[in-house]
Design an enzyme around this catalytic site. Structure first.
Site, PDB file in Angstrom:
ATOM      1  N   GLN A 130      -8.662 -11.469 -10.119  1.00  0.00           N
ATOM      2  CA  GLN A 130      -7.293 -11.483  -9.589  1.00  0.00           C
ATOM      3  C   GLN A 130      -7.177 -12.475  -8.438  1.00  0.00           C
ATOM      4  O   GLN A 130      -8.068 -12.598  -7.594  1.00  0.00           O
ATOM      5  CB  GLN A 130      -6.923 -10.081  -9.101  1.00  0.00           C
ATOM      6  CG  GLN A 130      -5.511  -9.951  -8.545  1.00  0.00           C
ATOM      7  CD  GLN A 130      -5.203  -8.529  -8.102  1.00  0.00           C
ATOM      8  OE1 GLN A 130      -5.877  -7.575  -8.501  1.00  0.00           O
ATOM      9  NE2 GLN A 130      -4.185  -8.362  -7.272  1.00  0.00           N
ATOM     10  N   LEU A 169      -3.405  -1.387 -19.864  1.00  0.00           N
ATOM     11  CA  LEU A 169      -2.479  -2.157 -19.032  1.00  0.00           C
ATOM     12  C   LEU A 169      -1.202  -2.547 -19.776  1.00  0.00           C
ATOM     13  O   LEU A 169      -0.255  -3.036 -19.153  1.00  0.00           O
ATOM     14  CB  LEU A 169      -3.167  -3.420 -18.506  1.00  0.00           C
ATOM     15  CG  LEU A 169      -4.436  -3.205 -17.678  1.00  0.00           C
ATOM     16  CD1 LEU A 169      -4.984  -4.544 -17.215  1.00  0.00           C
ATOM     17  CD2 LEU A 169      -4.178  -2.290 -16.507  1.00  0.00           C
ATOM     18  N   PHE A 191      -3.704 -11.955 -12.797  1.00  0.00           N
ATOM     19  CA  PHE A 191      -5.089 -11.670 -13.141  1.00  0.00           C
ATOM     20  C   PHE A 191      -5.393 -12.207 -14.530  1.00  0.00           C
ATOM     21  O   PHE A 191      -4.494 -12.448 -15.349  1.00  0.00           O
ATOM     22  CB  PHE A 191      -5.411 -10.173 -13.041  1.00  0.00           C
ATOM     23  CG  PHE A 191      -4.675  -9.279 -14.011  1.00  0.00           C
ATOM     24  CD1 PHE A 191      -5.248  -8.911 -15.230  1.00  0.00           C
ATOM     25  CD2 PHE A 191      -3.419  -8.778 -13.695  1.00  0.00           C
ATOM     26  CE1 PHE A 191      -4.579  -8.078 -16.119  1.00  0.00           C
ATOM     27  CE2 PHE A 191      -2.743  -7.927 -14.573  1.00  0.00           C
ATOM     28  CZ  PHE A 191      -3.324  -7.576 -15.784  1.00  0.00           C
ATOM     29  N   ARG A 214     -10.508 -10.957  -5.943  1.00  0.00           N
ATOM     30  CA  ARG A 214     -10.982  -9.723  -6.591  1.00  0.00           C
ATOM     31  C   ARG A 214     -11.571 -10.056  -7.968  1.00  0.00           C
ATOM     32  O   ARG A 214     -10.884 -10.619  -8.813  1.00  0.00           O
ATOM     33  CB  ARG A 214      -9.823  -8.738  -6.735  1.00  0.00           C
ATOM     34  CG  ARG A 214     -10.192  -7.349  -7.227  1.00  0.00           C
ATOM     35  CD  ARG A 214      -8.938  -6.498  -7.320  1.00  0.00           C
ATOM     36  NE  ARG A 214      -9.219  -5.125  -7.723  1.00  0.00           N
ATOM     37  CZ  ARG A 214      -8.401  -4.372  -8.455  1.00  0.00           C
ATOM     38  NH1 ARG A 214      -7.231  -4.852  -8.850  1.00  0.00           N
ATOM     39  NH2 ARG A 214      -8.732  -3.142  -8.780  1.00  0.00           N
ATOM     40  N   HIS A 234       1.930  -4.167 -17.151  1.00  0.00           N
ATOM     41  CA  HIS A 234       1.800  -5.510 -16.580  1.00  0.00           C
ATOM     42  C   HIS A 234       2.284  -6.531 -17.607  1.00  0.00           C
ATOM     43  O   HIS A 234       2.016  -6.387 -18.800  1.00  0.00           O
ATOM     44  CB  HIS A 234       0.347  -5.804 -16.207  1.00  0.00           C
ATOM     45  CG  HIS A 234      -0.189  -4.917 -15.123  1.00  0.00           C
ATOM     46  ND1 HIS A 234      -0.171  -5.267 -13.789  1.00  0.00           N
ATOM     47  CD2 HIS A 234      -0.735  -3.672 -15.170  1.00  0.00           C
ATOM     48  CE1 HIS A 234      -0.698  -4.293 -13.069  1.00  0.00           C
ATOM     49  NE2 HIS A 234      -1.053  -3.314 -13.888  1.00  0.00           N
ATOM     50  N   ASN A 286       0.825  -6.276  -9.951  1.00  0.00           N
ATOM     51  CA  ASN A 286       2.043  -5.726  -9.350  1.00  0.00           C
ATOM     52  C   ASN A 286       1.748  -4.485  -8.518  1.00  0.00           C
ATOM     53  O   ASN A 286       0.617  -3.992  -8.482  1.00  0.00           O
ATOM     54  CB  ASN A 286       3.092  -5.428 -10.435  1.00  0.00           C
ATOM     55  CG  ASN A 286       2.607  -4.424 -11.470  1.00  0.00           C
ATOM     56  OD1 ASN A 286       2.009  -3.405 -11.137  1.00  0.00           O
ATOM     57  ND2 ASN A 286       2.875  -4.708 -12.740  1.00  0.00           N
ATOM     58  N   PHE A 293     -13.832  -6.331 -16.571  1.00  0.00           N
ATOM     59  CA  PHE A 293     -12.428  -5.997 -16.374  1.00  0.00           C
ATOM     60  C   PHE A 293     -11.590  -7.256 -16.177  1.00  0.00           C
ATOM     61  O   PHE A 293     -11.031  -7.790 -17.132  1.00  0.00           O
ATOM     62  CB  PHE A 293     -12.293  -5.042 -15.189  1.00  0.00           C
ATOM     63  CG  PHE A 293     -10.910  -4.474 -14.989  1.00  0.00           C
ATOM     64  CD1 PHE A 293      -9.982  -4.406 -16.016  1.00  0.00           C
ATOM     65  CD2 PHE A 293     -10.540  -3.996 -13.734  1.00  0.00           C
ATOM     66  CE1 PHE A 293      -8.713  -3.875 -15.820  1.00  0.00           C
ATOM     67  CE2 PHE A 293      -9.281  -3.454 -13.524  1.00  0.00           C
ATOM     68  CZ  PHE A 293      -8.363  -3.401 -14.565  1.00  0.00           C
TER      69      PHE A 293
END
Length: 226
Positions: free
Chosen positions: A94, A153, A144, A86, A157, A133, A91
């Site tokens: 991942q 975030l 990530f 991903r 995370h 998660n 951004f």
């Protein structure tokens, strides 16, 4: 799927994620270890590795999990040969799902998932290394790396490290991403492992272990060097 919340925010005009952060920020007093990841894009192996410093002072269990999976040469449990499945420009990218490869799997060295360890470090700047998660206390092997600051975030995370070299590789990988997260080319981790501790890292590790073992401490001691 194991994920990272708020992907749409990365594309919001004027959003925090659009503020350009050129260089990663590292809290060196928290660093106990460093690891490297080398990737292949399609059939091309990228020569320069991504090197990350790991925050074992506050996150010893999270760091031990990631470091062990980087060092592993097991065909069934480790990051070698695993895809970065991903990538979302502006951004993050991942990876780490070595059981299914699509973001729906993954496990930890502790068996299944393990709890959130610390939210002391924030998602500030590019190159932040953090755990993906399914919600609170569901950390496995998926991780990530941010391309920009992602403050939404924070406290969701666990940040456990930061990239210290290989930023050019991150920028190249970012260009392969899409809004859906599907990369334009297959990105595979072809080699990974840990680097020898510096004197400063060894001292941070030793001090964290002493602090964790002191009476009344609620922090787990760092795992034995390995």
């Amino acid at each position: 799927a194991v994920g990272v919340v708020g992907a749409a925010t990365a594309f919001a005009p004027g959003g925090e994620a659009e503020k350009a952060d050129e260089e990663p920020r590292v809290t060196w007093s928290s660093v106990t270890d460093r690891v490297f990841l080398k990737v292949r894009i399609g059939k091309e192996e990228v020569e320069e590795p991504i090197v990350a410093a790991l925050y074992g002072v506050e996150c010893p269990k999270t760091v031990a999990n990631f470091k062990t999976l980087c060092e592993s040469r097991s065909a069934v449990m480790g990051y070698r040969g695993v895809e970065v499945h991903r990538i979302i420009p502006g951004f993050m990218m991942q990876g780490g799902d070595f059981t299914r490869g699509d973001g729906t799997g993954g496990t930890s060295i502790y068996g299944g998932s393990f709890p959130d360890e610390s939210f002391a470090h924030k998602h500030l700047g590019p190159g932040v290394l953090s755990m993906a998660n399914r919600g609170p206390n569901t950390n496995t092997s998926q991780f990530f790396i941010t391309f920009k600051s992602t403050p939404w975030l924070d406290d969701r995370h666990v940040v456990f490290g930061a990239v210290v070299s290989g930023v050019d590789v991150l920028r190249r990988l970012e260009k392969l991403g899409s809004r859906s997260g599907r990369p334009a080319a297959t990105v595979t981790i072809v080699d990974c492992g840990s680097l020898p501790r510096t004197k400063e890292e060894a001292l941070n590790y030793a001090n964290a272990k002493v602090a964790a073992e002191s009476p009344g401490s609620t922090v787990a001691p760092p795992p034995a060097p390995g």
